[in-house]
Write an enzyme that holds these catalytic residues in place. Structure first.
Site, short mmCIF file in Angstrom:
data_model
loop_
_atom_site.label_atom_id
_atom_site.label_comp_id
_atom_site.label_asym_id
_atom_site.label_seq_id
_atom_site.Cartn_x
_atom_site.Cartn_y
_atom_site.Cartn_z
N ASP A 111 -91.73 -18.60 37.93
CA ASP A 111 -92.78 -18.80 38.77
C ASP A 111 -94.09 -18.72 37.92
O ASP A 111 -94.14 -17.79 37.14
CB ASP A 111 -92.78 -18.09 39.99
N LYS A 112 -95.25 -19.58 38.67
CA LYS A 112 -96.46 -19.29 38.06
C LYS A 112 -96.92 -17.78 38.21
O LYS A 112 -97.70 -17.33 37.16
CB LYS A 112 -97.56 -19.92 39.08
#
Ligand code: URA
Length: 238
Positions: free
Chosen positions: A104-105
């Protein structure tokens, strides 16, 4: 055998026209002899090629370990956000690597990048059961009942039943916990959703292992290095 200009161009020494220029300048040597023509045939695996005295290391595939920073997306292209590929120097970008799976970011830690499609496929296929280990900080207490829930297989919000996972508690109290999570799958937001199913929230997530490889603690966030021979062997044998 391949043309010298093609080999050097593929390795990031510019267009074929650029390569012609540097060959003309006498900057390129093949097996100790100054190359006269950019269309000469070389064996990229065997010929010793130097540019301005520096040995050119030929390889078809590259394998990088990155300590992914927060705020960067694990994709090759994105309209809005910086990508992990943007963090690579040109000499690596020319190989057109891509991330092996996704983080994920806001997840940090171990991310592999390669242009070896076959190895990538094997590492992300659920068939091969590649272990991924995460260090996570949770907003509240985590206890033995959560460890058991992970062992049994947590059911996510969409009804999917996860494969058994391992939850190890490092320390835990009402104000928060530190844990290690080992899973073999890589569903979208999986670790966060596993805790969500237990009414808990992941506040920090870092991948520390992938397929038997540990994140090199000497790599600051946002930096990367090529895998060593041993690391690559290990990865290929999982
Ligand atoms: N699980 C998540 O929730 N996020 C990640 O980035 C990786 C695993």
């Amino acid at each position: 055998m391949e043309r010298l200009d093609k080999v050097l161009s593929n390795l990031g020494f510019g267009s074929r026209k650029d390569v012609k220029g540097i060959v003309k300048d006498g900057a390129v040597e093949v097996d100790g002899v100054v190359a006269k023509s950019s269309n000469m045939q070389v064996d990229p695996e065997k010929s010793k090629i130097t540019v301005n005295g520096e040995i050119v290391r030929y390889r078809k595939f590259i394998y990088l370990m990155m300590n992914k920073p927060d705020g960067v997306v694990s994709a090759t292209f994105d309209n809005y956000d910086e990508t992990v590929i943007d963090l690579l120097e040109e000499e690596y970008q020319v190989f057109e690597p891509f991330p092996v799976g996704r983080l994920d970011k806001d997840t940090v830690g171990l991310l592999l990048l390669t242009n070896d499609g076959e190895l990538n496929h094997r590492l992300i296929s659920p068939k091969w059961h590649v272990d991924k280990i995460y260090y996570a900080e949770i907003n509240t207490r985590v206890d033995e009942s959560d460890v058991e829930a992970f062992e049994k297989g947590i059911v996510l919000d969409d009804g999917y039943k996860c494969m058994p996972g391992k939850l190890e508690i490092i320390n835990s109290n009402e104000d928060g916990s530190e844990v290690y999570v080992t899973i073999q799958e890589g569903k979208f937001h999986q670790v966060k959703r596993m805790f969500q199913s237990l009414d808990k929230r992941v506040v920090y997530l870092k991948r520390v292992q992938f397929g038997g490889l540990s994140l090199d603690e000497k790599l600051p966030e946002g930096s990367y290095r090529e895998l060593t021979e041993e690391e690559l062997e290990k990865l290929k044998s999982v």
